[in-house]
Design an enzyme around this catalytic site. Sequence first.
Site, PDB file in Angstrom:
ATOM      1  N   ASP A  22     100.463  51.307  83.227  1.00 18.49           N
ATOM      2  CA  ASP A  22      99.733  52.517  83.608  1.00 18.49           C
ATOM      3  C   ASP A  22     100.454  53.784  83.124  1.00 18.49           C
ATOM      4  O   ASP A  22     101.673  53.800  82.995  1.00 18.49           O
ATOM      5  CB  ASP A  22      99.578  52.552  85.133  1.00 18.49           C
ATOM      6  N   ASN A  24      99.325  55.926  80.352  1.00 14.28           N
ATOM      7  CA  ASN A  24      99.128  56.363  78.957  1.00 14.28           C
ATOM      8  C   ASN A  24      98.545  57.766  78.887  1.00 14.28           C
ATOM      9  O   ASN A  24      98.973  58.599  78.084  1.00 14.28           O
ATOM     10  CB  ASN A  24      98.156  55.423  78.227  1.00 14.28           C
ATOM     11  N   GLY A  25      97.549  58.020  79.741  1.00 14.38           N
ATOM     12  CA  GLY A  25      96.863  59.312  79.719  1.00 14.38           C
ATOM     13  C   GLY A  25      97.791  60.445  80.109  1.00 14.38           C
ATOM     14  O   GLY A  25      97.823  61.504  79.468  1.00 14.38           O
ATOM     15  N   ARG A  35      94.204  61.712  75.261  1.00 14.67           N
ATOM     16  CA  ARG A  35      94.500  60.446  75.939  1.00 14.67           C
ATOM     17  C   ARG A  35      94.622  59.289  74.948  1.00 14.67           C
ATOM     18  O   ARG A  35      95.404  58.363  75.145  1.00 14.67           O
ATOM     19  CB  ARG A  35      93.404  60.130  76.969  1.00 14.67           C
ATOM     20  N   HIS A  39      97.170  55.929  74.454  1.00 11.17           N
ATOM     21  CA  HIS A  39      96.841  54.502  74.322  1.00 11.17           C
ATOM     22  C   HIS A  39      97.503  53.901  73.092  1.00 11.17           C
ATOM     23  O   HIS A  39      97.974  52.763  73.124  1.00 11.17           O
ATOM     24  CB  HIS A  39      95.324  54.311  74.276  1.00 11.17           C
ATOM     25  N   SER A  67      90.858  47.039  83.002  1.00 10.65           N
ATOM     26  CA  SER A  67      90.326  46.462  84.245  1.00 10.65           C
ATOM     27  C   SER A  67      88.802  46.505  84.263  1.00 10.65           C
ATOM     28  O   SER A  67      88.177  47.239  83.479  1.00 10.65           O
ATOM     29  CB  SER A  67      90.868  47.241  85.452  1.00 10.65           C
ATOM     30  N   LEU A 133     106.854  32.019  74.296  1.00  7.77           N
ATOM     31  CA  LEU A 133     106.322  32.853  75.377  1.00  7.77           C
ATOM     32  C   LEU A 133     104.800  32.710  75.513  1.00  7.77           C
ATOM     33  O   LEU A 133     104.072  32.751  74.520  1.00  7.77           O
ATOM     34  CB  LEU A 133     106.652  34.323  75.072  1.00  7.77           C
TER      35      LEU A 133
HETATM   36  C1  IPE Z   1      95.189  49.910  86.203  1.00  7.44           C
HETATM   37  O1  IPE Z   1      95.320  51.236  85.833  1.00  7.44           O
HETATM   38  C2  IPE Z   1      94.554  49.132  85.091  1.00  7.44           C
HETATM   39  C3  IPE Z   1      95.367  48.976  83.898  1.00  7.44           C
HETATM   40  C4  IPE Z   1      96.597  49.381  83.732  1.00  7.44           C
HETATM   41  C5  IPE Z   1      94.730  48.277  82.829  1.00  7.44           C
HETATM   42  P1  IPE Z   1      94.231  52.327  86.258  1.00  7.44           P
HETATM   43  O2  IPE Z   1      94.701  53.609  85.719  1.00  7.44           O
HETATM   44  O3  IPE Z   1      92.889  51.872  85.837  1.00  7.44           O
HETATM   45  O4  IPE Z   1      94.321  52.249  87.833  1.00  7.44           O
HETATM   46  P2  IPE Z   1      93.919  53.319  88.932  1.00  7.44           P
HETATM   47  O5  IPE Z   1      92.537  53.786  88.615  1.00  7.44           O
HETATM   48  O6  IPE Z   1      94.907  54.447  88.832  1.00  7.44           O
HETATM   49  O7  IPE Z   1      94.031  52.603  90.216  1.00  7.44           O
HETATM   50  C1  IPE Z   2      96.715  52.770  81.393  1.00  9.55           C
HETATM   51  O1  IPE Z   2      96.840  54.147  81.230  1.00  9.55           O
HETATM   52  C2  IPE Z   2      95.829  52.156  80.330  1.00  9.55           C
HETATM   53  C3  IPE Z   2      94.497  51.750  80.806  1.00  9.55           C
HETATM   54  C4  IPE Z   2      94.107  51.716  82.043  1.00  9.55           C
HETATM   55  C5  IPE Z   2      93.557  51.348  79.800  1.00  9.55           C
HETATM   56  P1  IPE Z   2      95.772  55.162  81.822  1.00  9.55           P
HETATM   57  O2  IPE Z   2      94.716  55.384  80.791  1.00  9.55           O
HETATM   58  O3  IPE Z   2      95.287  54.674  83.130  1.00  9.55           O
HETATM   59  O4  IPE Z   2      96.665  56.452  81.991  1.00  9.55           O
HETATM   60  P2  IPE Z   2      96.663  57.442  83.220  1.00  9.55           P
HETATM   61  O5  IPE Z   2      96.811  56.633  84.456  1.00  9.55           O
HETATM   62  O6  IPE Z   2      95.368  58.190  83.166  1.00  9.55           O
HETATM   63  O7  IPE Z   2      97.849  58.318  82.986  1.00  9.55           O
HETATM   64 MG    MG Z   3      95.912  54.954  85.038  1.00  5.29          MG
END
Ligand code: IPE
Ligand code: IPE
Ligand code: MG
Length: 240
Positions: A22, A24-25, A35, A39, A67, A133
């Site tokens: 979690d 990346n954004g 964003r 990724h 997800s 792995l």
């Molecule tokens: C969880 O991250 C899913 C993945 C890392 C693929 P999210 O960013 O989707 O989760 P929430 O929305 O903060 O719970």
């Molecule tokens: C996790 O990073 C990657 C995915 C869920 C695809 P996010 O895209 O959720 O990044 P944040 O949480 O917005 O920083």
């Molecule tokens: Mg996230």
Amino acid sequence: MAEQQSYKLPDKLPGHVGIIMDGNGRWAKNKGLPRTAGHKAGVDAAREIVRFSGDIGLEHLTLYAFSTENWRRPPKEINFLMRLMKRLLRDEVEDLIKNNVKLRVIGNFKNMGKDMVDEINRAIDLTKNVTGLNLNLALSYGGRDEIIMAVNKIIEQVKKGEHPEINEESFKHYLFTEGLPDPDLIIRTSGEMRVSNFLIYQGAYAEYYVTDIFWPNFSPEEFVKALNEYAHRTRRFGKV
Ligand code: IPE
Ligand code: IPE
Ligand code: MG
């Protein structure tokens, strides 16, 4: 193999590690980037962690990449992620084989395009004889969805006149993770203290480790920190 010598690995490694990748954004936002740049950087971090996991002899690694709830993101971001993952599956498979990594993809494919599903099946097929792995990519994955799908598989069997015995162990055969051990350690990056629908059945007794670091900054060194903390946890499984 090079950098592993500079890290102090614990004697006892978890058999199965799950990672909620979690942040990346937020990583991108902090840098004033879109964003999508986050990724892309996240893919680089994942590649390094996969390679490192193989080097240290980890048996099972499950990476949460997308997800069931992520389908609710803006279409532009979803399209970007799907294209990124398709390209990844195509371009990285040779390296996976070279690094002795066997791929499995867990998740619900019904929302994916046929080209994506074909790419997934092709990559899985190409690594099927690999013995190192076990890398499980959770794509379009949701724990609730997985459990509901399992229940529906059982209902289908019953309708056919079969009488499967359902208990905590046998139920696991109906999950996407069939044949895998439960995760011992689940790591979440970017500081969020939640499960977000990841391996909710299998992770009932997993040890959790949360770091504030955003996923693109997660390095083998950070991974080793988590492994060391895991090695010091006392797992009781409800016993005294
Ligand atoms: C969880 O991250 C899913 C993945 C890392 C693929 P999210 O960013 O989707 O989760 P929430 O929305 O903060 O719970
Ligand atoms: C996790 O990073 C990657 C995915 C869920 C695809 P996010 O895209 O959720 O990044 P944040 O949480 O917005 O920083
Ligand atoms: Mg996230």
